[in-house]
Design a protein around this motif. Structure first.
Motif: not given
Length: 121
Positions: A44-61
């Motif tokens: 939907g919103c490529t830039v916001i989606g990529i930034i959100g993906l980075v944050f969501s991958l950081q949670v478990n780490k």
């Protein structure tokens, strides 16, 4: 003989952050990472989606490293960006459906003209 106030929480009303039970130990489960929302957000919103993906991958780490407050922060940021991304995805789907409906209606209007495809000067 007195040595000061009894032990207890420090003055100022300190309370543990969310995710911590009253004993001060972290909860057994890491916070949600909202990965699916951010994957849809890429569509939907490529830039916001990529930034959100980075944050969501950081949670478990961060949770595994013991940075519980950082994991909570990354989770809340991923949630906000995921919501924005899903809204962008939904708007994109609605716009696609409206353009298909408009195209079908325009084609039906053009072909319903009795003089079609013949035109007079």
């Amino acid at each position: 003989m007195s040595y000061g106030p009894p032990p207890g929480p420090p003055p100022g009303g300190f309370t543990p952050p969310p995710g911590y039970p009253s004993g001060g130990q972290p909860a057994a489960q890491p916070p949600k990472n909202y990965l699916w929302m951010n994957i849809l957000g890429i569509l939907g919103c490529t830039v916001i989606g990529i930034i959100g993906l980075v944050f969501s991958l950081q949670v478990n780490k961060k949770w595994e490293m013991g940075d519980y407050a950082g994991a909570e922060s990354a989770s809340s940021t991923a949630k906000i960006l995921g919501i924005i991304g899903v809204i962008g995805f939904a708007i994109g789907i609605v716009m696609l459906l409206l353009s298909i409906i408009f195209t079908v209606m325009l084609g039906a209007a053009v072909t319903s003209d009795p003089s079609y495809p013949y035109t007079t000067p």
